[in-house]
Design an enzyme around this catalytic site. Sequence first.
Site, mmCIF file in Angstrom:
data_model
loop_
_atom_site.group_PDB
_atom_site.id
_atom_site.type_symbol
_atom_site.label_atom_id
_atom_site.label_comp_id
_atom_site.label_asym_id
_atom_site.label_seq_id
_atom_site.Cartn_x
_atom_site.Cartn_y
_atom_site.Cartn_z
ATOM 1 N N THR A 85 2.366 1.682 -8.980
ATOM 2 C CA THR A 85 1.915 0.638 -8.053
ATOM 3 C C THR A 85 2.966 0.423 -6.954
ATOM 4 O O THR A 85 2.889 -0.576 -6.237
ATOM 5 C CB THR A 85 1.677 -0.702 -8.779
ATOM 6 O OG1 THR A 85 2.870 -1.029 -9.507
ATOM 7 C CG2 THR A 85 0.489 -0.657 -9.709
ATOM 8 N N ARG B 100 5.053 3.116 -4.478
ATOM 9 C CA ARG B 100 4.736 3.924 -3.310
ATOM 10 C C ARG B 100 4.386 5.339 -3.780
ATOM 11 O O ARG B 100 5.060 5.905 -4.640
ATOM 12 C CB ARG B 100 5.922 3.987 -2.340
ATOM 13 C CG ARG B 100 6.145 2.714 -1.524
ATOM 14 C CD ARG B 100 5.042 2.487 -0.503
ATOM 15 N NE ARG B 100 5.267 1.320 0.333
ATOM 16 C CZ ARG B 100 4.806 0.097 0.076
ATOM 17 N NH1 ARG B 100 4.092 -0.143 -1.013
ATOM 18 N NH2 ARG B 100 5.030 -0.898 0.913
ATOM 19 N N GLU C 31 -1.420 8.648 1.515
ATOM 20 C CA GLU C 31 -2.407 7.589 1.655
ATOM 21 C C GLU C 31 -2.938 7.483 3.091
ATOM 22 O O GLU C 31 -2.111 7.551 4.008
ATOM 23 C CB GLU C 31 -1.691 6.285 1.298
ATOM 24 C CG GLU C 31 -2.470 5.352 0.453
ATOM 25 C CD GLU C 31 -1.584 4.235 -0.035
ATOM 26 O OE1 GLU C 31 -0.778 4.449 -0.958
ATOM 27 O OE2 GLU C 31 -1.692 3.143 0.520
ATOM 28 N N HIS D 65 -4.838 0.982 -3.163
ATOM 29 C CA HIS D 65 -3.658 0.176 -2.810
ATOM 30 C C HIS D 65 -3.990 -1.318 -2.732
ATOM 31 O O HIS D 65 -3.923 -1.927 -1.659
ATOM 32 C CB HIS D 65 -3.034 0.663 -1.492
ATOM 33 C CG HIS D 65 -1.589 0.278 -1.355
ATOM 34 N ND1 HIS D 65 -0.684 1.019 -0.642
ATOM 35 C CD2 HIS D 65 -0.887 -0.777 -1.853
ATOM 36 C CE1 HIS D 65 0.505 0.433 -0.680
ATOM 37 N NE2 HIS D 65 0.401 -0.675 -1.421
HETATM 38 C C1 DGY Z 1 3.902 -4.138 -0.286
HETATM 39 O O1 DGY Z 1 3.967 -5.281 0.153
HETATM 40 O O2 DGY Z 1 4.808 -3.336 -0.129
HETATM 41 C C2 DGY Z 1 2.700 -3.786 -1.058
HETATM 42 O O3 DGY Z 1 2.582 -2.426 -1.264
HETATM 43 C C3 DGY Z 1 1.461 -4.370 -0.424
HETATM 44 O O4 DGY Z 1 0.518 -4.443 -1.422
#
Ligand code: DGY
Length: 319
Positions: free
Chosen positions: A236, A238, A267, A285
Amino acid sequence: MKTTIFISRKIPEAAIGILKEAGFAVEINPEDRVLSKEELLAGCRGKDGLLCLLTDTIDREFIGQMGQLKGIAAMAVGYNNIDVAAAAEKGIPVSNTPGVLTDATADLAWALLMATGRRLPEAERYLRAGEFKSWGPMLFLGGDLRGRTLGIVGAGRIGTAVGARSRGFGMKIIYTDPEKNRILEEELGGRRVELNTLLKEADFITLHVILNEETRRLIGRPEFKLMKKTAYLINTCRGPVVDEEALVEALQSGIIAGAGLDVFEKEPHIHPALLTLPNAVLLPHIGSATIETRTRMAVMAAENLVAMMKGERPSNLVS
Ligand code: DGY
């Protein structure tokens, strides 16, 4: 002359209100889509401040043409899309939105963990396809969480919050981080280990590092080979932290059991093979996508921008 602000996409109203109340003239991308480089440049031309998103590429070339900016506020905690060093050279401060999305992102990591471990999307697809004819003793068997090991790679705010959520599930915690994490160790009985140890021992490996040159492709072929065949990878943070080609191979050949992904290497392009793999749970995302969190992120970005426009230090300066 009024201070002028460009916002690269529609964001929660509360944030726009803050900028207007500060007396700024605010221009917003009227379309709910990512702007091209040229469109972003056109939007920012002559403006004093930019409120941007993680989908905007603010590179050296962009900054080279936007030397008039007095501040760039990212509505994100991750700011790998912004060349902060190039901005600093031009004296342009950059801010982000840490903290406010911790719980939402940790919740989503946990949702992916459950969804992969218990095969929820696969089971739901089966039901929707009209295949559910009877309860079956061998139907969609997953694995227990109790007694399993959660491996947290990067024990910052979000990694710690993911660890805290494991309490009710009776999981053991191991983690990697340059620093000892008091909450994970003292409150949750976690153990700090080297990455290779974590990869060998964890049943669920959840990634919570920032993307930089050290963490790019942190998880590739050699790392997948260390993992258990029964392990799940949850990402979750990058996409480029994982070598997606190697991940596809690992999922196809049973080197690992499954993956839950909210982020992707290129992405929004998704590796076509991932789309065909039943043991991959894929989300667009949405880690921070709750009404409350996105509002807090937008408000924080606006407050940072107000400070920068006044020549003050914003609360969340990253440069
Ligand atoms: C961020 O703020 O870096 C997140 O990936 C957004 O969801």
